[in-house]
Scaffold this active site. Structure first.
Site, PDB file in Angstrom:
ATOM      1  N   GLU A  37      -3.138  -2.970   8.142  1.00 30.45           N
ATOM      2  CA  GLU A  37      -3.883  -1.847   7.580  1.00 30.45           C
ATOM      3  C   GLU A  37      -5.389  -2.073   7.635  1.00 30.45           C
ATOM      4  OE1 GLU A  37      -2.096  -0.199   4.008  1.00 30.45           O
ATOM      5  OE2 GLU A  37      -4.079   0.399   3.303  1.00 30.45           O
ATOM      6  N   ASP A  38      -5.804  -3.314   7.409  1.00 41.15           N
ATOM      7  CA  ASP A  38      -7.234  -3.559   7.241  1.00 41.15           C
ATOM      8  C   ASP A  38      -7.906  -4.365   8.348  1.00 41.15           C
ATOM      9  OD1 ASP A  38      -7.076  -2.175   4.891  1.00 41.15           O
ATOM     10  OD2 ASP A  38      -6.830  -3.944   3.635  1.00 41.15           O
TER      11      ASP A  38
END
Ligand code: MN
Length: 678
Positions: A75-76
């Protein structure tokens, strides 16, 4: 905090842990998050590491720990799920995928869609593999414990979301340890004043409590030793939030709560629990009626323990819980205890005797559901019904998720966004369609609240329609701010409307005797003050209606001996249905009532269908429906419905449901003429 800590903790229960794999995952996460920092300035990788350390409390397996270390990577960072799968395998990748939100890029035009789809994915993955939820809970637990570094308005939003989604999930899964920790963390941000007040108050008596507890622990330990019973005796600190909740629900001050002192005795064998109980009662006099045997009769969620409250040191009431190690682990870690013990047993690393007893019904239910859902595409629907039945997830136009109890409507929603929006609400768009505020919401709905600057105060009747205590508190607060004259007026109008609704005619013609009855019952000094109390919400509709009329006057004579599934009855009676009650298919006799209701509305296509849907949603049966020839005005329709309801509460909800139908103009109960009966 270091990777060594994690490995050390994991090795206490995973003797064959492949240390290298864990180190590799950690190095991969550190490398991926390189340059990123948390709000408190620490390197980002500290967050997944801390979350994984939290997970060791649940005795989770190696894959779960690895997945937790990697949970924010896709996600990051630049690295993808595919990268993780290549390096760490399919199983780990599946777990990471479950807690990963969908791509921001793909959904950049529709962030709300991203939220819904991400939520669905989380549920789906959790249903297939419970470990996804555990990772998410540990992630949330760590984020909550570092929330002080986050911007203030974000703090409140996250704390609320936690209280409303993740606390119920922990509760459902029986993970008490997480649930109580999360609650205390939320408490601090949601009720900051109450939190700090209570903390101060508690610290005043802390010294004395500690002394009493120490003395008790010593006495008990000595006595157990004399009887040659090996036991752990520990003081059990009550969480601040549990104390706060007790004070609120019992309306008591801290000084009046007499169950602040609590101890726990943990032993090896179940049979000895009763012996320990005897020893405690020989030391301290038990309080009658406070002995509970949850070993012979476990709680619905499987909880086992002996409870007793005694007059302890200095005569202070002291609660004891007596249980085995097994019961203790299960009480703290619920479903995780079952899940991982079962696995360990299958691998032959756990003795066969441990955890042989049958799984409690609700655990089985969750596990069954997991199985069923493997081939079921209606996952969200199923999960909603079977697990998250009492919650709905509704979206703001910006795509924020507002989590509400089942049955909540636009008014609840508005107050959950902001009290100003609630107070000024005049209508709403639900999925783009204009609908009354009192329309019940469903999971996946997008709601936009229409507000008016001219409106400053909430409407009195909202109090009777809402489902959440948050909305209730805010509405009451605002109603009380109105002038006495306004409250008097509102109260008078409300009374008039309600008496008309239930078919009791004009409140102006209420006999003096009845007025006196109400004044006395609600301790008002005059009729005027009583009306003010109604206007500000201190006196509820249910309160005054039931003070004035008997059940028979309200509902007529009951019909009996129809078989109604018990599950339905419970669903109708209680919004917060629990898993067990829902799965029951026992039937029993229930009295029910037939009530005739007259409604006038603007005629339109689908009107009757909408009424049917509304009434079905609250579980009320339509016995008869008749479209009357009597029409007051062109373009209007007059319908008479005979409804079957279980009790007054359901009748009230039936009125709310009918009134929420679009185009409804007038609804009231028709009363039988006395002469017509003979
Ligand atoms: Mn995270």
């Amino acid at each position: 905090m270091q990777i060594g800590t994690l490995i050390k903790r994991a090795k206490t229960y995973l003797p064959n842990l492949k240390e290298e794999k864990l180190r590799e995952a950690y190095a991969y996460a550190r490398e991926s998050h390189k340059g990123q920092t948390r709000m408190d300035g620490t390197p980002y990788v500290m967050h997944p590491l801390a979350s994984a350390i939290i997970l060791t409390e649940l005795h989770v397996d190696e894959d779960t720990l690895i997945a937790c270390l990697l949970h924010d990577v896709p996600e990051d960072t630049d690295r993808t799920l595919g990268d993780i799968e290549n390096k760490f395998g399919k199983k780990v990748a599946f777990l990471v995928d479950g807690v990963t939100k969908l791509s921001k890029v793909k959904y950049r035009h529709d962030m709300m869609e991203r939220q819904i789809e991400s939520l669905k994915k989380f549920f789906l993955h959790s249903a297939r593999d419970l470990r996804v939820i555990l990772i998410k809970l540990a992630d949330r637990l760590h984020n909550m414990s570092t929330l002080e570094h986050v911007r203030e308005e974000k703090q409140l939003r996250i704390a609320r979301e936690t209280m409303e989604i993740y606390v119920p999930i922990s509760d459902l899964l029986g993970i008490w340890e997480f649930k109580s920790t999360l609650e205390d963390l939320c408490f601090r941000y949601i009720y900051p004043k109450e939190y700090s007040d209570l903390k101060k108050q508690m610290s005043r008596s802390a010294h004395h409590h500690k002394k009493l507890l120490n003395e008790t622990v010593q006495m008990v330990a000595r006595s157990l030793k004399q009887h040659s019973i090996k036991a752990e005796v520990e003081a059990r600190p009550k969480t601040l939030y549990s104390i706060f909740r007790k004070m609120v629900s019992r309306g008591q001050r801290l000084e009046d709560l007499n169950d602040l002192l609590a101890l726990r005795i943990i032993i090896e064998e179940q049979a000895k629990c009763y012996q320990v109980l005897g020893i405690i009662h020989a030391l301290f006099r038990p309080r009658s009626g406070r002995i509970k045997d949850f070993i012979a009769v476990p709680k619905a969620n499987g909880y086992q323990s002996l409870h007793t409250t005694v007059f302890g040191v200095e005569g202070v009431p002291t609660e004891f819980q007596i249980r085995t190690h097994e019961m203790h682990f299960e009480a703290q870690y619920g479903i995780a205890a079952h899940y991982f013990y079962k696995q360990a047993r299958q691998r032959g690393k756990q003795s066969q005797t441990a955890h042989q007893k049958t799984q409690s019904a609700w655990v089985q239910k969750v596990l069954e559901l997991q199985k069923e859902l493997k081939n079921n595409y209606d996952f969200l629907e199923n999960l909603k019904i079977d697990i998250f039945q009492d919650r709905i997830f509704v979206f703001t136009p910006h795509g924020d998720v507002i989590d509400l109890p089942n049955g909540a409507n636009g008014i609840d929603f508005a107050y959950h966004i902001h009290s100003d929006i609630g107070n000024r609400a005049v209508g709403m768009y639900r999925n783009g369609m204009k609908t009354p505020l009192s329309t019940m919401l469903n999971t996946g709905d997008t709601v936009r609240i229409l507000t008016s600057k001219a409106q400053k105060y909430p409407r009195r009747d909202w109090l009777e329609k809402i489902q959440t205590s948050l909305a209730r508190n805010k509405i009451m607060e605002s109603l009380k701010k109105q002038t006495a004259a306004k409250r008097h007026h509102e109260g008078s109008e409300f009374l008039k409307r309600e008496l008309f609704r239930y078919g009791f005619g004009d409140s102006n013609k209420l006999p003096e005797r009845q007025k006196q009855k109400l004044i006395k019952k609600f301790e008002a000094s005059s009729w005027g003050e009583f009306l003010e109390m109604v206007g500000e919400g201190t006196v509820s509709e249910e309160g005054f209606i039931q003070a004035l009329y008997s059940l028979e006057q309200l509902l007529g004579k009951p019909y009996r001996s129809r078989k109604t599934p018990l599950s339905d009855v419970k669903f109708q009676k209680k919004r917060h249905t629990r898993l067990l009650e829902k799965t029951s298919d026992v039937t029993q006799d229930n009295p029910y009532y037939r009530v005739k209701i007259s409604l006038i509305a603007t005629d339109r296509v689908g009107f009757l269908r909408d009424i049917g849907i509304q009434l079905a949603s609250i579980g009320a049966n339509i016995y008869q429906i008749r479209v009357s020839d009597h029409i007051a005005k062109e373009g209007q329709v007059h319908v008479v419905i005979t409804l079957e309801v279980m009790d007054f509460a359901q009748l009230r909800r039936a009125f709310d449901a009918i009134e929420a139908v679009e185009g409804m103009l007038e609804v009231y109960r028709m009363r039988e003429k006395k002469t017509a009966k003979s």
